[in-house]
Each structure stands twice: as C-alpha cells, then as structure tokens.
Design an enzyme around this catalytic site. Sequence first.
Site, PDB file in Angstrom:
ATOM      1  N   HIS A  81      17.028 -21.882  -3.261  1.00 22.53           N
ATOM      2  CA  HIS A  81      16.046 -22.758  -3.912  1.00 22.53           C
ATOM      3  C   HIS A  81      16.702 -23.712  -4.905  1.00 22.53           C
ATOM      4  CE1 HIS A  81      13.122 -20.114  -2.053  1.00 22.53           C
ATOM      5  NE2 HIS A  81      13.777 -19.104  -2.564  1.00 22.53           N
ATOM      6  N   GLU A 121      17.226 -12.088   6.547  1.00 26.34           N
ATOM      7  CA  GLU A 121      18.476 -12.780   6.195  1.00 26.34           C
ATOM      8  C   GLU A 121      19.551 -12.489   7.244  1.00 26.34           C
ATOM      9  OE1 GLU A 121      18.929 -14.960   3.860  1.00 26.34           O
ATOM     10  OE2 GLU A 121      17.558 -14.536   2.220  1.00 26.34           O
ATOM     11  N   ASP A 152      18.511 -18.688   6.413  1.00 27.45           N
ATOM     12  CA  ASP A 152      17.698 -18.094   5.353  1.00 27.45           C
ATOM     13  C   ASP A 152      16.665 -17.179   5.993  1.00 27.45           C
ATOM     14  OD1 ASP A 152      17.007 -17.584   2.716  1.00 27.45           O
ATOM     15  OD2 ASP A 152      15.610 -19.255   2.572  1.00 27.45           O
ATOM     16  N   GLY A 153      16.270 -16.189   5.240  1.00 25.54           N
ATOM     17  CA  GLY A 153      15.225 -15.275   5.660  1.00 25.54           C
ATOM     18  C   GLY A 153      14.236 -15.101   4.538  1.00 25.54           C
ATOM     19  N   ASP A 204      22.156 -17.874   1.320  1.00 23.58           N
ATOM     20  CA  ASP A 204      21.878 -17.506  -0.068  1.00 23.58           C
ATOM     21  C   ASP A 204      21.703 -15.990  -0.217  1.00 23.58           C
ATOM     22  OD1 ASP A 204      19.351 -17.007   0.976  1.00 23.58           O
ATOM     23  OD2 ASP A 204      18.374 -18.642  -0.090  1.00 23.58           O
ATOM     24  N   ASP A 216      14.739 -22.322   4.369  1.00 22.97           N
ATOM     25  CA  ASP A 216      13.683 -21.603   3.654  1.00 22.97           C
ATOM     26  C   ASP A 216      12.309 -22.069   4.134  1.00 22.97           C
ATOM     27  OD1 ASP A 216      12.765 -19.792   1.474  1.00 22.97           O
ATOM     28  OD2 ASP A 216      11.969 -21.677   0.670  1.00 22.97           O
TER      29      ASP A 216
END
Length: 150
Positions: A119, A46, A8-9, A69, A129
């Site tokens: 999320h 990301e 994740d970024g 994501d 995250d």
Amino acid sequence: MQITIYTDGSSLGNPGPGGFGCVLLAGPYRKEISQGYRLTTNNRMELMAVCVALEALKHEGSEVTLYSDSKYVIDAVTKGWVYGWERKRFQGKKNPDLWMRFLRIYRRHRVRFIWVKGHADTVENNRCDQLAVAAANGQILYEDSGYQPE
C-alpha cells in the site's frame, strides 16, 4: 528476456474469502492474473500468487525478479527457512501444499525476490492488491482445496 513479476494476496477476514493478483511484465508484454476463493487466509493467497505467477511462465530457466509485500513468502525463501521445512517434510508448518507447489516451480527458474512495502507507491504492487481484493469480492469464488482450518 528478463521477466518482472509483482504479486499480492488478500483475505477479507483471516480466514475468510480471499484472492490473489499478479502482474507479469516481459518486454512489451503484460499479463494480469487473479482468482478468488470462498475460504482461505492472507498468507495462502500471498503464496498462491507467487505459485500461479511462476507457473504462468512459458520458458524454463527464466530470469525473474519477483516483487512481493509478503514477509511470509520473502523471508521464507531469502532466509532459507523453506528448505529446512522441506527437509522436515513441512511437519508442523502451515500451507505445506503450497510450499511444495512453490518449490517445484521455483526450481525451474532463476528467481530473485524483492520485498516492497504494501500500500505504498509501488504502482504494480498496488495493481496486484486491487486485483486480489476484486477477486475476493467477486461473484465467482473457488474452493481453496488445500486450506486446512485449525
């Protein structure tokens, strides 16, 4: 050995300070990686997360399932867009430095990409995250040397 990677970024403003987080799982082994940057974008973080995670693999030809994501990353690869961009030398595309870095390491492994809703209830994606946001808010922020303001 099958390797599972979550990435994740995040950026606090777009552009703004940002960070990435990765969780790598292989059998009983777990590795978490994160890093923060002073000025970057969400999409760069990301993609940076994916690059760093794949670069952390010790054995060439690894069988990898990578969860992200990021539609930006997942669609570019699974829909083949990145190969067209590469043929055109990334002309007019953002983040060419990271896409070239990605293709170099991606081609050394067998990677299957799976998109997950951000999320949501994916424990490891949520951990990524947390790592990314903590890195973006951290005391040590590096320069994203490839970031090109518009």
